[in-house]
Write a protein that holds these residues in place. Structure first.
Motif, mmCIF file in Angstrom:
data_model
loop_
_atom_site.group_PDB
_atom_site.id
_atom_site.type_symbol
_atom_site.label_atom_id
_atom_site.label_comp_id
_atom_site.label_asym_id
_atom_site.label_seq_id
_atom_site.Cartn_x
_atom_site.Cartn_y
_atom_site.Cartn_z
ATOM 1 N N ALA A 39 -7.115 6.252 -0.674
ATOM 2 C CA ALA A 39 -6.874 4.881 -1.124
ATOM 3 C C ALA A 39 -8.060 4.302 -1.889
ATOM 4 O O ALA A 39 -8.176 3.087 -2.030
ATOM 5 C CB ALA A 39 -6.552 3.986 0.073
ATOM 6 N N SER A 40 -8.942 5.151 -2.389
ATOM 7 C CA SER A 40 -10.124 4.656 -3.093
ATOM 8 C C SER A 40 -10.702 5.757 -3.964
ATOM 9 O O SER A 40 -10.283 6.917 -3.890
ATOM 10 C CB SER A 40 -11.185 4.171 -2.094
ATOM 11 N N ILE A 41 -11.669 5.370 -4.775
ATOM 12 C CA ILE A 41 -12.387 6.339 -5.595
ATOM 13 C C ILE A 41 -13.878 6.129 -5.390
ATOM 14 O O ILE A 41 -14.361 4.993 -5.357
ATOM 15 C CB ILE A 41 -12.005 6.205 -7.088
ATOM 16 N N ASP A 42 -14.605 7.223 -5.191
ATOM 17 C CA ASP A 42 -16.054 7.152 -5.053
ATOM 18 C C ASP A 42 -16.678 6.911 -6.426
ATOM 19 O O ASP A 42 -16.303 7.559 -7.411
ATOM 20 C CB ASP A 42 -16.603 8.459 -4.472
ATOM 21 N N VAL A 168 -21.093 3.893 -3.094
ATOM 22 C CA VAL A 168 -20.030 2.906 -2.908
ATOM 23 C C VAL A 168 -18.695 3.500 -3.339
ATOM 24 O O VAL A 168 -18.635 4.521 -4.034
ATOM 25 C CB VAL A 168 -20.313 1.615 -3.711
ATOM 26 N N GLN A 169 -17.627 2.831 -2.911
ATOM 27 C CA GLN A 169 -16.278 3.253 -3.271
ATOM 28 C C GLN A 169 -15.477 2.038 -3.708
ATOM 29 O O GLN A 169 -15.798 0.902 -3.353
ATOM 30 C CB GLN A 169 -15.612 3.954 -2.091
ATOM 31 N N LEU A 170 -14.431 2.287 -4.475
ATOM 32 C CA LEU A 170 -13.639 1.215 -5.070
ATOM 33 C C LEU A 170 -12.171 1.374 -4.714
ATOM 34 O O LEU A 170 -11.608 2.463 -4.838
ATOM 35 C CB LEU A 170 -13.796 1.244 -6.594
ATOM 36 N N ARG A 171 -11.564 0.281 -4.261
ATOM 37 C CA ARG A 171 -10.117 0.211 -4.092
ATOM 38 C C ARG A 171 -9.532 -0.659 -5.195
ATOM 39 O O ARG A 171 -10.103 -1.693 -5.541
ATOM 40 C CB ARG A 171 -9.751 -0.409 -2.741
#
Length: 381
Positions: A39-42, A168-171
């Motif tokens: 559910a996210s991308i690094d 960090v990661q992004l949703r």
């Protein structure tokens, strides 16, 4: 993103791949498959680091313009620049800004939320994403087009970092996704979101009020008597590219259970503790643990907040919950906590589509069966 009937919710791994293919998320060098989580991308650190005088927000300016705006003495925020293509040292207590490799070109109906990765939080690295013309950290407005930056403040340890490392990661999220309490209660009835040991927590004991509450474990689960860890101030540099490399005792003081099952948190010390309950995140949902502050602000828990679909759940519910590891820092005054005290809160969000992969060892996830766990840089056992 292509025009089609799209559901609201957090974008899943396959939708993130589609967003990359369509240029919604782009990077140089190209994004690698290992970066894409359920559910996210690094997000990867770029090659340059700015050592800053202080933290800042750009407000209504591009980040780089704000960075180089002279102050009353004619100086800007940048003390010096450093290339980390082959690695570089970030000193404890200093503020840095790192341009990320990824950029965004979001549709008008998609916004973003960033958070530190679990390993980042467990090393007490304060990391926040900054975007152009934005007065807030970590929140990326719908339709944003531009670069991404991460502000980094190592608080307990001096670290060695290298271009390509993800802090960090992004949703990405389309429309409203957070479950209201009524929907969260129904989800708990179907899937038993909290376990106590090997048994589902009875519904009457599950506290839901603008999110799902969890408590702290000061008893522990094994014969060692260890219930947590406190970081040591004077220790060696931690290389973030190392895995299973460092001895925990060189960096951490173990905390042992006492006869009263209490713990006094000292001001500005950093602690690793565990939740009393085991949390489960069903495959069609994602969760975020938000910083929990008691009313007068003496306590903050949890830097790293994203819980992927399948965390503590598996593919079809075969995992009976996983402990949440809590990163804790007290402020101003010593603060006593007791076993079972309310300590953190989670928001649950629905996924827009069921992800093709879920959290677990099959995709390289590090913490599916954790109890009280340090970051992956430390040797196990």
């Amino acid at each position: 993103m292509k025009k089609r009937a799209l559901k609201n919710g957090v974008l899943s791994s396959q939708e993130l791949k589609g967003a990359i293919a369509e240029g919604v998320i782009k990077a140089d060098p190209p994004i690698e498959d290992r970066q894409i989580q359920p559910a996210s991308i690094d997000l990867r650190c770029g090659h340059k680091v700015f050592r800053l005088v202080s933290s800042f927000l750009p407000e209504s300016m591009p980040v780089l313009d704000r960075l180089h705006t002279p102050d009353v003495y004619g100086s800007d925020l940048v003390m010096y620049e450093m290339d980390i293509s082959e690695g570089g040292i970030l000193e404890r207590g200093s503020v840095y800004l790192i341009p990320l490799m990824e950029e965004l070109d979001l549709p008008a109906d998609v916004d973003g939320k960033a958070n530190p990765k679990s390993t980042t939080g467990r090393l007490d690295i304060f990391a926040r994403v900054i975007t152009d013309n934005n007065p807030r950290f970590d929140e990326i407005p719908a339709g944003y087009r531009g670069r991404l930056f991460v502000e980094v403040l190592p608080r307990s340890f001096t670290i060695k970092i290298k271009a390509g490392v993800s802090l960090v990661q992004l949703r990405l999220r389309r429309g409203e996704a957070v479950l209201e309490d009524s929907a969260l209660k129904r989800l708990n009835s179907r899937h038993s979101l909290l376990y106590d040991g090997s048994k589902a927590l009875p519904t009457r004991e599950v506290r839901i009020s603008n999110g799902l509450f969890m408590s702290v474990d000061l008893v522990g689960e094994d014969s060692s008597g260890i219930i947590g860890y406190k970081s040591k101030k004077n220790s060696h540099v931690i290389d973030l590219t190392k895995v299973g490399y460092y001895n925990a005792e060189d960096f951490w003081e173990p905390i042992y259970r006492n006869s009263k099952d209490t713990l006094i948190l000292e001001p500005e010390e950093f602690y690793i503790l565990a939740s009393k309950e085991r949390i489960r995140v069903p495959s069609g949902y994602a969760a975020e643990m938000v910083p929990y502050e008691v009313g007068s602000g003496e306590l903050r828990t949890h830097y790293a907040g994203f819980f992927d679909p399948g965390f503590g759940y598996g593919t079809k519910g075969e995992v009976k919950g996983t402990k949440a590891v809590l990163e804790v820092r007290a402020h101003d005054v010593p603060f006593m906590v007791v076993h079972g005290q309310t300590f953190c809160k989670l928001f649950f969000e629905k996924m827009s589509t069921l992800p093709e992969k879920v959290y677990g060892p099959k995709i390289g996830s590090s913490y599916q069966y954790q109890t009280i766990s340090l970051s992956k840089q430390f040797k196990k056992g």
